[in-house]
Enzyme design. Structure first.
Site, short mmCIF file in Angstrom:
data_model
loop_
_atom_site.label_atom_id
_atom_site.label_comp_id
_atom_site.label_asym_id
_atom_site.label_seq_id
_atom_site.Cartn_x
_atom_site.Cartn_y
_atom_site.Cartn_z
N GLY A 9 -10.34 -5.76 -1.99
CA GLY A 9 -9.40 -4.66 -1.81
C GLY A 9 -8.98 -4.06 -3.14
CB ALA A 10 -10.74 -3.57 -6.27
CG PHE A 14 -0.59 -5.33 -4.67
CD1 PHE A 14 0.36 -4.40 -5.08
CD2 PHE A 14 -0.26 -6.19 -3.62
CE1 PHE A 14 1.60 -4.32 -4.46
CE2 PHE A 14 0.98 -6.11 -2.99
CZ PHE A 14 1.91 -5.17 -3.40
CB VAL A 61 -12.68 -9.03 4.05
CG1 VAL A 61 -12.81 -8.75 2.57
CG2 VAL A 61 -11.44 -8.39 4.64
CE1 TYR A 153 0.83 -7.28 6.37
CE2 TYR A 153 3.17 -7.71 6.04
CZ TYR A 153 1.92 -7.47 5.53
OH TYR A 153 1.72 -7.43 4.16
CE LYS A 157 -0.45 -10.03 4.07
NZ LYS A 157 -1.55 -10.16 3.10
N GLY A 184 7.57 -8.44 -2.20
CA GLY A 184 8.40 -7.68 -1.27
C GLY A 184 7.93 -6.23 -1.27
CB THR A 188 0.47 0.15 -2.48
OG1 THR A 188 0.77 -0.43 -1.20
CG2 THR A 188 0.95 -0.79 -3.59
CD GLU A 189 -4.28 4.62 -0.72
OE1 GLU A 189 -5.06 4.05 0.07
OE2 GLU A 189 -4.66 5.46 -1.54
P1 NDP Z 1 -3.21 -0.81 -0.13
O1 NDP Z 1 -3.34 -0.22 1.24
O2 NDP Z 1 -2.88 0.10 -1.24
O3 NDP Z 1 -4.53 -1.64 -0.48
C1 NDP Z 1 -5.17 -2.45 0.46
C2 NDP Z 1 -6.57 -2.78 -0.04
O4 NDP Z 1 -7.17 -3.67 0.93
C3 NDP Z 1 -7.45 -1.55 -0.15
O5 NDP Z 1 -8.21 -1.64 -1.33
C4 NDP Z 1 -8.37 -1.66 1.06
O6 NDP Z 1 -9.65 -1.14 0.74
C5 NDP Z 1 -8.46 -3.18 1.23
N1 NDP Z 1 -8.85 -3.55 2.59
C6 NDP Z 1 -8.13 -3.39 3.72
N2 NDP Z 1 -8.86 -3.78 4.77
C7 NDP Z 1 -10.05 -4.21 4.29
C8 NDP Z 1 -11.22 -4.74 4.88
N3 NDP Z 1 -11.31 -4.91 6.20
N4 NDP Z 1 -12.27 -5.07 4.09
C9 NDP Z 1 -12.18 -4.88 2.75
N5 NDP Z 1 -11.10 -4.41 2.12
C10 NDP Z 1 -10.05 -4.06 2.90
O7 NDP Z 1 -2.08 -1.93 0.02
P2 NDP Z 1 -1.50 -3.02 -1.03
O8 NDP Z 1 -2.16 -2.94 -2.33
O9 NDP Z 1 -0.04 -2.90 -0.95
O10 NDP Z 1 -1.92 -4.35 -0.25
C11 NDP Z 1 -2.66 -5.39 -0.84
C12 NDP Z 1 -2.24 -6.69 -0.19
O11 NDP Z 1 -0.87 -6.92 -0.46
C13 NDP Z 1 -2.37 -6.73 1.32
O12 NDP Z 1 -2.84 -8.01 1.69
C14 NDP Z 1 -0.94 -6.52 1.82
O13 NDP Z 1 -0.73 -7.10 3.07
C15 NDP Z 1 -0.18 -7.24 0.73
N6 NDP Z 1 1.22 -6.89 0.53
C16 NDP Z 1 1.63 -5.59 0.34
C17 NDP Z 1 2.97 -5.32 0.11
C18 NDP Z 1 3.50 -3.93 -0.06
O14 NDP Z 1 4.70 -3.72 0.16
N7 NDP Z 1 2.69 -2.97 -0.48
C19 NDP Z 1 3.95 -6.39 0.00
C20 NDP Z 1 3.40 -7.71 0.20
C21 NDP Z 1 2.10 -7.93 0.44
P3 NDP Z 1 -10.59 -0.27 1.70
O15 NDP Z 1 -9.71 0.49 2.65
O16 NDP Z 1 -11.37 0.59 0.77
O17 NDP Z 1 -11.44 -1.29 2.39
C1 8X3 Z 2 4.59 -5.89 3.07
C2 8X3 Z 2 6.03 -5.98 2.78
O1 8X3 Z 2 8.33 -6.42 3.76
O2 8X3 Z 2 7.03 -4.59 4.70
O3 8X3 Z 2 3.99 -7.14 3.03
O4 8X3 Z 2 6.47 -6.86 5.21
S1 8X3 Z 2 6.99 -5.96 4.20
#
Ligand code: NDP
Ligand code: 8X3
Length: 253
Positions: A9-10, A14, A61, A153, A157, A184, A188-189
């Protein structure tokens, strides 16, 4: 030889910020995701900006065969993964359990739990063979607490933390670190995806306070990954200063 990190997920958030942070510090990077246009663009940017080696692997994934063949395609250099950042994940929808959308549930479970497990299963033998490595799994504040409408969700987690703690017991015999980072609210997206690209609903999540930035989380991940060999940071919970827990955020009132 540079250290190597594989980031799932690059293509955004994050994962993308971590790719910049590690590349800036001369790590070679394997970037993955489903959106190939973004992967290609990021590959070029990282190479040109930081002069490191970058390998793009375009796969989902959720798909076990895609995960297997992506990892099997690694050559002798790229097999030497020092850090696996198991970050790919999503929230799909948010609402009461009695109105749950089955497809959203499947997506979250298949991505956040099964996808993370597939990566762990395929990459850990490469680390075991080298008797070193570090797996960093991305959980969430939702892996510590629950909130209304967060049901599936939050469950995924919580599962990430349970899997990580158990994997740690398996990996300790192989000199492999396992860590979990739980952010927390971070802008991001994530919320755009969760609310199906409804910009109003997504934006409302971050109104009235300063959420985390992707770069804040990347900084913490880099800190976890660069501790001395004898130090493993098991868990890190990182929240915006304004957020006390999953339901209390100070917005000046
Ligand atoms: P984004 O939506 O910005 O990034 C998510 C990334 O995951 C994208 O690069 C996307 O790439 C990839 N992804 C999603 N589904 C798949 C898949 N099936 N196969 C491969 N890649 C996948 O969100 P964040 O950076 O915020 O999220 C990253 C992680 O952090 C997640 O696990 C999220 O649950 C967790 N998180 C986020 C928080 C927040 O508040 N933002 C807080 C806590 C945790 P692509 O679509 O190109 O496949
Ligand atoms: C994403 C953060 O607090 O919306 O993991 O669940 S929250």
């Amino acid at each position: 030889m540079n250290n190597i990190i594989l980031i799932t997920g690059a293509t955004s958030g994050f994962g993308e910020a971590a790719a910049h942070k590690f590349a800036q510090n001369k790590w070679d990077i394997i970037i993955t995701g489903r959106r190939n246009d973004r992967l290609q663009k990021l590959e070029t940017t990282l190479q040109e900006k930081y002069n490191v080696d970058v390998l793009s692997l375009n796969f989902d994934v959720k798909e076990l065969e895609e995960v297997k063949s992506a990892v099997a395609s690694l050559n002798e250099k790229w097999k030497n993964i020092d850090v696996l950042l198991n970050n790919a994940g999503l929230g799909a929808g948010r609402g009461p359990i009695q109105e749950g959308v089955y497809d959203d549930w499947e997506q979250m479970i298949d991505t956040n739990v099964k996808g993370l497990l597939y990566m762990l299963r395929e990459v850990s033998p490469l680390m075991i063979a080298r008797k070193k490595g570090h797996i960093i799994n991305v959980s969430s504040l939702a892996g510590w607490e629950v909130y209304g409408g967060g049901n599936v969700y939050c469950a995924t987690k919580h599962a990430v933390r349970a899997i990580s703690r158990s994997a740690r017991i398996d990996m300790v015999h192989h000199n492999i670190k396992v860590s979990v980072i739980s952010p927390g609210a971070a802008e991001t997206e994530f919320s755009l995806v969760r609310f199906k690209w409804d910009t109003k609903k997504a934006g409302a999540m971050y109104e009235g306070y300063q959420p985390l930035k992707a770069e804040d989380v990347a900084e913490s991940i880099y800190f976890m990954a660069t501790q001395p060999a004898h130090v493993n940071i098991e868990e890190m919970l990182i929240q915006p200063t304004a957020q006390a827990n999953a339901t209390i955020t100070y917005k000046g009132n």
